[in-house]
Design an enzyme around this catalytic site. Structure first.
Site, PDB file in Angstrom:
ATOM      1  N   GLY A  16       0.776  -1.229   0.000  1.00  0.00           N
ATOM      2  CA  GLY A  16       0.000   0.000   0.000  1.00  0.00           C
ATOM      3  C   GLY A  16       0.807   1.279   0.000  1.00  0.00           C
ATOM      4  O   GLY A  16       1.945   1.322  -0.453  1.00  0.00           O
ATOM      5  N   THR A  18       2.754   4.840   0.199  1.00  0.00           N
ATOM      6  CA  THR A  18       4.068   5.290   0.628  1.00  0.00           C
ATOM      7  C   THR A  18       3.984   5.907   2.023  1.00  0.00           C
ATOM      8  O   THR A  18       3.055   6.652   2.324  1.00  0.00           O
ATOM      9  CB  THR A  18       4.654   6.311  -0.383  1.00  0.00           C
ATOM     10  OG1 THR A  18       5.913   6.796   0.098  1.00  0.00           O
ATOM     11  CG2 THR A  18       3.742   7.502  -0.614  1.00  0.00           C
ATOM     12  N   LYS A  22       4.261   0.351   6.647  1.00  0.00           N
ATOM     13  CA  LYS A  22       4.470  -1.048   6.252  1.00  0.00           C
ATOM     14  C   LYS A  22       5.771  -1.627   6.819  1.00  0.00           C
ATOM     15  O   LYS A  22       5.789  -2.716   7.389  1.00  0.00           O
ATOM     16  CB  LYS A  22       4.499  -1.174   4.717  1.00  0.00           C
ATOM     17  CG  LYS A  22       3.287  -0.603   4.009  1.00  0.00           C
ATOM     18  CD  LYS A  22       3.417  -0.704   2.499  1.00  0.00           C
ATOM     19  CE  LYS A  22       4.575   0.059   1.916  1.00  0.00           C
ATOM     20  NZ  LYS A  22       4.477   1.523   2.099  1.00  0.00           N
ATOM     21  N   THR A  23       6.864  -0.891   6.627  1.00  0.00           N
ATOM     22  CA  THR A  23       8.176  -1.385   7.056  1.00  0.00           C
ATOM     23  C   THR A  23       8.241  -1.498   8.575  1.00  0.00           C
ATOM     24  O   THR A  23       8.775  -2.478   9.116  1.00  0.00           O
ATOM     25  CB  THR A  23       9.297  -0.455   6.552  1.00  0.00           C
ATOM     26  OG1 THR A  23       9.150  -0.272   5.137  1.00  0.00           O
ATOM     27  CG2 THR A  23      10.664  -1.037   6.837  1.00  0.00           C
ATOM     28  N   ASP A  48      11.536  -2.497  -1.609  1.00  0.00           N
ATOM     29  CA  ASP A  48      12.477  -1.410  -1.891  1.00  0.00           C
ATOM     30  C   ASP A  48      13.867  -1.935  -2.263  1.00  0.00           C
ATOM     31  O   ASP A  48      14.684  -1.187  -2.809  1.00  0.00           O
ATOM     32  CB  ASP A  48      12.596  -0.472  -0.683  1.00  0.00           C
ATOM     33  CG  ASP A  48      11.425   0.498  -0.589  1.00  0.00           C
ATOM     34  OD1 ASP A  48      10.529   0.445  -1.445  1.00  0.00           O
ATOM     35  OD2 ASP A  48      11.402   1.302   0.371  1.00  0.00           O
TER      36      ASP A  48
END
Length: 197
Positions: A16, A18, A22-23, A48
Site C-alpha cells: 500500500g 508510501t 508497512k516497514t 524497496d
C-alpha cells in the site's frame, strides 16, 4: 504456539501507500514471531530492495520532473522479487513481504503469492506530510508528490484491490487505528492461520 503449527509456510503481504507504516509493522511482526514466544523461523522481504539502478534503461523518465518514475512496476525487478518470494517460502515458517506495489505484481500462473494481505492507506494530507519528512535517493523533485506520486498511488490501489479480490485485502488506515491496534489484529490473524494451516 509452535506445537500446533501446521507446517506450511504462511506468506503475509503488507502493501500500500508510501509512508503508511508497512516497514515498521514488518519489523515489529518479525521481532515478535521470531521471539521465544513463538519459536518460528521468520524471514522478511522488502520491495524497496528490488529497484533497478538509476542508470537502468528500463526506467520510465518523466520529462516534466526530469526524474525517473519510481512509483511504477517498471522501476522494479519484479521477476527477481517473485523468484525470491517463492524461494524464501521453503526457508521459513512465516514470510513477511512488504512494499508499496507488492499487490500489483502479477502472480505466477496457477499460484498465489500471499496467504494474508493488508493494504495500508492514508489520507492525502497525512501522506504528503510524512513523505516530505523523508529523505530519498534520488530526492523527490519539487511537485513530484502532488503531480505524480499521489495519482500513481490512487491508480495502484484500484488495481491492487481488483487484482486481489480472491485474497480479500484488508484496508488499514493508521490515522484511524493506532499502530498497536493494527498490529494486534494482524497478529491474531497470523496466529489463527498458523494454527489451522
Amino acid at each position: 504456539m509452535s506445537s500446533s503449527f501446521s507446517g506450511a509456510t504462511l506468506v503475509v503481504g503488507l502493501g500500500g501507500v508510501t509512508n503508511g507504516g508497512k516497514t515498521t509493522m514488518c519489523k515489529a511482526l518479525e521481532d515478535l514471531f521470531s521471539s521465544n514466544k513463538y519459536h518460528l523461523r521468520v524471514k522478511s522481504l522488502h520491495m524497496d530492495d528490488y529497484f533497478h539502478p538509476t542508470d537502468d534503461p528500463r526506467h520510465i523518465h518523466l520529462e516534466e520532473f526530469n526524474h525517473h518514475d519510481w512509483d511504477c512496476l517498471e522501476a522494479l525487478d519484479t521477476d527477481r522479487f517473485i523468484a525470491d518470494v517463492q524461494s524464501f517460502r521453503s526457508q521459513c515458517d512465516l514470510l513477511l513481504v512488504e512494499g508499496f506495489l507488492i499487490f500489483n505484481v502479477s502472480s505466477p500462473k496457477h499460484s498465489k503469492l500471499f496467504d494474508l494481505g493488508y493494504y495500508f492507506d492514508l489520507p492525502y494530507e497525512e501522506c504528503r506530510r510524512r513523505r516530505s519528512s523523508r529523505n530519498y535517493d534520488p530526492p523527490d523533485p519539487e511537485g513530484y508528490f502532488e503531480g505524480h506520486v499521489w495519482q500513481a498511488y490512487v491508480n495502484a490501489k484500484t488495481d491492487a484491490l481488483e487484482q486481489n479480490k480472491h485474497l480479500g485485502l484488508e484496508l488499514i488506515d493508521t490515522t484511524k487505528e493506532s499502530f498497536d491496534q493494527v498490529q494486534a489484529k494482524i497478529v491474531s490473524d497470523i496466529e489463527r492461520s498458523l494454527k489451522h494451516g
